[in-house]
Design a protein around this motif. Structure first.
Motif, mmCIF file in Angstrom:
data_model
loop_
_atom_site.group_PDB
_atom_site.id
_atom_site.type_symbol
_atom_site.label_atom_id
_atom_site.label_comp_id
_atom_site.label_asym_id
_atom_site.label_seq_id
_atom_site.Cartn_x
_atom_site.Cartn_y
_atom_site.Cartn_z
ATOM 1 N N ALA A 1 0.848 -1.176 -0.012
ATOM 2 C CA ALA A 1 -0.015 -0.094 -0.094
ATOM 3 C C ALA A 1 0.784 1.186 -0.066
ATOM 4 C CB ALA A 1 -0.954 -0.172 1.142
ATOM 5 N N ALA A 2 1.977 1.105 0.664
ATOM 6 C CA ALA A 2 2.850 2.275 0.758
ATOM 7 C C ALA A 2 3.421 2.609 -0.714
ATOM 8 C CB ALA A 2 3.929 2.049 1.829
ATOM 9 N N ARG A 3 3.746 1.542 -1.375
ATOM 10 C CA ARG A 3 4.397 1.714 -2.760
ATOM 11 C C ARG A 3 3.411 2.318 -3.649
ATOM 12 N NH1 ARG A 3 6.888 -3.278 -1.231
ATOM 13 N NH2 ARG A 3 5.120 -4.274 -2.226
ATOM 14 N N LYS B 1 -1.720 12.668 -3.570
ATOM 15 C CA LYS B 1 -2.084 14.259 -3.440
ATOM 16 C C LYS B 1 -3.192 14.625 -2.891
ATOM 17 C CE LYS B 1 1.643 15.573 -6.806
ATOM 18 N NZ LYS B 1 1.929 16.277 -7.837
ATOM 19 N N THR B 2 -4.376 13.719 -3.392
ATOM 20 C CA THR B 2 -5.549 14.465 -3.126
ATOM 21 C C THR B 2 -5.952 14.031 -1.489
ATOM 22 O OG1 THR B 2 -6.418 14.096 -5.053
ATOM 23 C CG2 THR B 2 -8.146 14.346 -3.499
ATOM 24 N N PRO B 3 -6.320 14.945 -0.434
ATOM 25 C CA PRO B 3 -6.513 14.644 0.900
ATOM 26 C C PRO B 3 -7.980 13.942 0.679
ATOM 27 C CG PRO B 3 -6.930 17.044 0.503
ATOM 28 C CD PRO B 3 -6.381 16.669 -0.833
ATOM 29 N N LEU B 4 -8.191 12.939 1.890
ATOM 30 C CA LEU B 4 -9.344 12.068 1.908
ATOM 31 C C LEU B 4 -9.914 11.920 3.232
ATOM 32 C CD1 LEU B 4 -8.774 8.263 0.644
ATOM 33 C CD2 LEU B 4 -9.643 8.786 2.873
ATOM 34 N N LEU C 1 -2.761 3.505 8.781
ATOM 35 C CA LEU C 1 -2.779 3.590 7.237
ATOM 36 C C LEU C 1 -2.201 4.837 6.893
ATOM 37 C CD1 LEU C 1 -5.611 1.414 6.122
ATOM 38 C CD2 LEU C 1 -3.518 1.079 5.908
ATOM 39 N N PHE C 2 -2.879 5.923 7.360
ATOM 40 C CA PHE C 2 -2.402 7.332 6.771
ATOM 41 C C PHE C 2 -0.945 7.579 7.260
ATOM 42 C CE2 PHE C 2 -6.931 8.693 6.887
ATOM 43 C CZ PHE C 2 -6.844 9.057 5.293
ATOM 44 N N SER C 3 -0.423 7.219 8.416
ATOM 45 C CA SER C 3 0.964 7.359 8.715
ATOM 46 C C SER C 3 1.850 6.582 8.104
ATOM 47 C CB SER C 3 1.183 6.966 10.271
ATOM 48 O OG SER C 3 0.934 5.598 10.478
ATOM 49 N N ARG C 4 1.408 5.497 7.380
ATOM 50 C CA ARG C 4 2.302 4.554 6.930
ATOM 51 C C ARG C 4 2.199 4.578 5.358
ATOM 52 N NH1 ARG C 4 3.922 -0.524 9.265
ATOM 53 N NH2 ARG C 4 3.887 -0.371 11.606
ATOM 54 N N THR C 5 1.486 5.416 4.504
ATOM 55 C CA THR C 5 1.227 5.423 3.241
ATOM 56 C C THR C 5 1.390 6.932 2.950
ATOM 57 O OG1 THR C 5 -1.051 5.829 3.356
ATOM 58 C CG2 THR C 5 -0.255 3.619 3.280
ATOM 59 N N GLY C 6 1.282 7.417 1.593
ATOM 60 C CA GLY C 6 1.253 8.783 1.140
ATOM 61 C C GLY C 6 0.014 9.454 1.119
ATOM 62 N N LEU C 7 -0.955 8.750 1.837
ATOM 63 C CA LEU C 7 -2.316 9.556 1.948
ATOM 64 C C LEU C 7 -2.326 10.529 3.023
ATOM 65 C CD1 LEU C 7 -4.685 6.401 2.182
ATOM 66 C CD2 LEU C 7 -4.308 7.903 -0.022
ATOM 67 N N THR C 8 -3.198 11.438 2.571
ATOM 68 C CA THR C 8 -3.470 12.565 3.487
ATOM 69 C C THR C 8 -4.775 12.726 4.185
ATOM 70 O OG1 THR C 8 -1.780 14.092 2.400
ATOM 71 C CG2 THR C 8 -3.430 15.392 3.889
ATOM 72 N N ASN C 9 -4.766 12.786 5.436
ATOM 73 C CA ASN C 9 -5.975 12.616 6.077
ATOM 74 C C ASN C 9 -6.771 14.243 5.866
ATOM 75 O OD1 ASN C 9 -8.587 12.404 7.568
ATOM 76 N ND2 ASN C 9 -7.529 11.041 9.025
ATOM 77 N N ALA C 10 -8.057 14.405 5.287
ATOM 78 C CA ALA C 10 -8.570 15.560 5.218
ATOM 79 C C ALA C 10 -9.200 16.317 6.589
ATOM 80 C CB ALA C 10 -9.595 15.614 4.281
ATOM 81 N N LEU D 1 -8.340 1.266 -0.028
ATOM 82 C CA LEU D 1 -7.862 2.574 -0.213
ATOM 83 C C LEU D 1 -7.056 2.640 -1.267
ATOM 84 C CD1 LEU D 1 -7.285 4.005 3.627
ATOM 85 C CD2 LEU D 1 -9.198 4.119 1.887
ATOM 86 N N VAL D 2 -6.135 1.412 -1.619
ATOM 87 C CA VAL D 2 -5.214 1.417 -2.962
ATOM 88 C C VAL D 2 -6.416 1.439 -3.936
ATOM 89 C CG1 VAL D 2 -3.881 0.084 -4.242
ATOM 90 C CG2 VAL D 2 -3.367 0.364 -1.780
ATOM 91 N N ASP D 3 -7.245 0.636 -4.177
ATOM 92 C CA ASP D 3 -8.307 0.696 -5.088
ATOM 93 C C ASP D 3 -8.881 1.978 -5.342
ATOM 94 O OD1 ASP D 3 -7.675 -1.961 -5.641
ATOM 95 O OD2 ASP D 3 -9.720 -2.684 -4.590
ATOM 96 N N VAL D 4 -9.318 2.619 -4.241
ATOM 97 C CA VAL D 4 -9.904 3.853 -4.341
ATOM 98 C C VAL D 4 -8.952 4.983 -5.055
ATOM 99 C CG1 VAL D 4 -10.512 5.916 -2.860
ATOM 100 C CG2 VAL D 4 -11.509 3.747 -2.613
ATOM 101 N N ALA D 5 -7.746 5.076 -4.603
ATOM 102 C CA ALA D 5 -6.646 5.774 -5.124
ATOM 103 C C ALA D 5 -6.412 5.609 -6.789
ATOM 104 C CB ALA D 5 -5.511 5.774 -4.150
ATOM 105 N N THR D 6 -6.603 4.413 -7.010
ATOM 106 C CA THR D 6 -6.255 4.152 -8.691
ATOM 107 C C THR D 6 -7.417 3.883 -9.527
ATOM 108 O OG1 THR D 6 -6.181 1.693 -7.893
ATOM 109 C CG2 THR D 6 -4.082 2.914 -7.510
ATOM 110 N N GLN D 7 -8.729 3.932 -8.859
ATOM 111 C CA GLN D 7 -9.673 3.813 -9.863
ATOM 112 C C GLN D 7 -10.696 4.965 -9.681
ATOM 113 O OE1 GLN D 7 -11.637 0.065 -8.978
ATOM 114 N NE2 GLN D 7 -9.638 -1.144 -9.426
ATOM 115 N N PRO D 8 -11.426 5.388 -10.634
ATOM 116 C CA PRO D 8 -12.524 6.443 -10.509
ATOM 117 C C PRO D 8 -13.621 6.159 -9.763
ATOM 118 C CG PRO D 8 -12.448 5.272 -12.696
ATOM 119 C CD PRO D 8 -11.329 4.767 -12.215
ATOM 120 N N PRO D 9 -14.126 6.982 -8.950
ATOM 121 C CA PRO D 9 -15.145 6.673 -8.289
ATOM 122 C C PRO D 9 -16.628 6.295 -8.908
ATOM 123 C CG PRO D 9 -14.908 9.004 -7.942
ATOM 124 C CD PRO D 9 -13.643 8.469 -8.880
#
Length: 308
Positions: free
Chosen positions: A163-165, A171-174, A197-206, A285-293
């Motif tokens: 997931a981290a990779r 870039k989009t906060p979530l 998960l937020f601390s271990r990946t590139g995701l930003t918590n909104a 969350l990986v699926d969400v970040a790589t696929q359109p809603p």
């Protein structure tokens, strides 16, 4: 006819548990100990380690809110998590009941029927992930599943590394939310699975506001407009009637994320759960970040009206 253990056998088992010894049955039979669990996180962990629970709490809502791993068909339903069916348990008591501090009010009565041990990953002084690893290893020790626990931990670390990779450079906060009704959501922050998960990946918590002991804040949905550039990820299921109400909810319909199509819906996963839930949320969350809603057309699910 129900198997009745002698008082000396039950006492020996209770002493073994309290002293951290093996929980093998105290009598001469070779059957594994029958373990009941009131806490869904413990249930999830038992099944993940290959232990077939004797009884668990509120199986229909486990299936709706936790979903995986599946509870074996042979497992008994022992009532609500905060109101175990004492009459059912008294008919043929398990060898050990695992519960948590959240559902401890009946422990005095339960301890007259069977050995009871409190174990969870929230009422500790450790961060979520460390506490969950410790809980997993403790359950493994009690059930003789130490190799399975270490394999599960290694698998979880691999899922988190993937997931981290996959989320590097996101870039989009979530906002990660669950609906409590058509006007309010639980938005998840720090101090829980989501924070891990937020601390271990590139995701930003909104969501950067305060949270409760469970790592979420209950807020009106209009507050999801405070970060207009954010994506909203909704963890299903919906409380009854919410899905239909959102179609006519002008506040929801006018949120920037909704108007821009930046809303995703993921299958039920228990945000307060163990390592399997953590793995499932990471993959979602990986699926969400790589696929359109996509639009959500799922059926409405019932909800248990109580705290996590």
């Amino acid at each position: 006819m129900p198997r009745v253990r002698s008082f000396p056998a039950l006492l020996a088992l209770a002493v073994a548990v309290l002293l951290g010894m093996s929980t093998a049955p105290a009598d001469a039979d070779s059957k594994p100990p029958r373990i009941a669990a009131a806490n869904w996180t413990v249930v999830e962990t038992l099944v993940a380690l290959g232990v077939e629970p004797y009884a668990v709490s509120d199986i229909p809502n486990y299936n709706a809110w936790v979903k995986a791993p599946a509870i074996p068909d042979s497992t008994l339903d022992m009532g609500l998590r905060n109101e175990p069916n004492l009459e059912l348990l008294a008919q043929d008591p398990p060898d050990l009941l695992l519960t948590s501090a959240l559902f401890s009010r009946d422990n005095a009565r339960l301890e007259r029927l069977m050995p009871v041990r409190m174990i969870d990953n929230f009422y500790t002084d450790r961060p979520y992930y460390e506490a969950t690893l410790a809980m997993t290893r403790e359950i493994a020790r009690l059930t003789g599943r130490q190799p399975q626990a270490e394999a599960l931990i290694a698998e979880t670390d691999a899922v988190l590394a993937h997931a981290a990779r996959a989320l590097r450079g996101a870039k989009t906060p979530l906002y990660l939310v669950q609906f409590s009704d058509a006007q309010h959501v639980r938005v998840f922050g720090q101090g829980n699975m989501v924070g891990t998960l937020f601390s271990r990946t590139g995701l930003t918590n909104a969501w950067t506001g305060p949270t409760n002991a469970w790592g979420y804040a209950s807020i009106p949905i209009d507050r999801l407009a405070e970060r207009p550039e954010a994506r909203i990820v909704v963890i299903k299921p919906y409380p009854r009637g919410v899905e239909e109400a959102l179609g006519d909810n002008q506040i929801w319909q006018h949120l920037p994320a909704v108007r821009a199509g930046r809303v995703s819906f993921i299958d039920p996963v228990w945000p307060y759960g163990g390592l399997i839930s953590l793995q499932r949320l990471a993959r979602s969350l990986v699926d969400v970040a790589t696929q359109p809603p996509t639009a959500d057309t799922s059926l409405v699910s019932s909800v248990e009206g109580q705290a996590p």
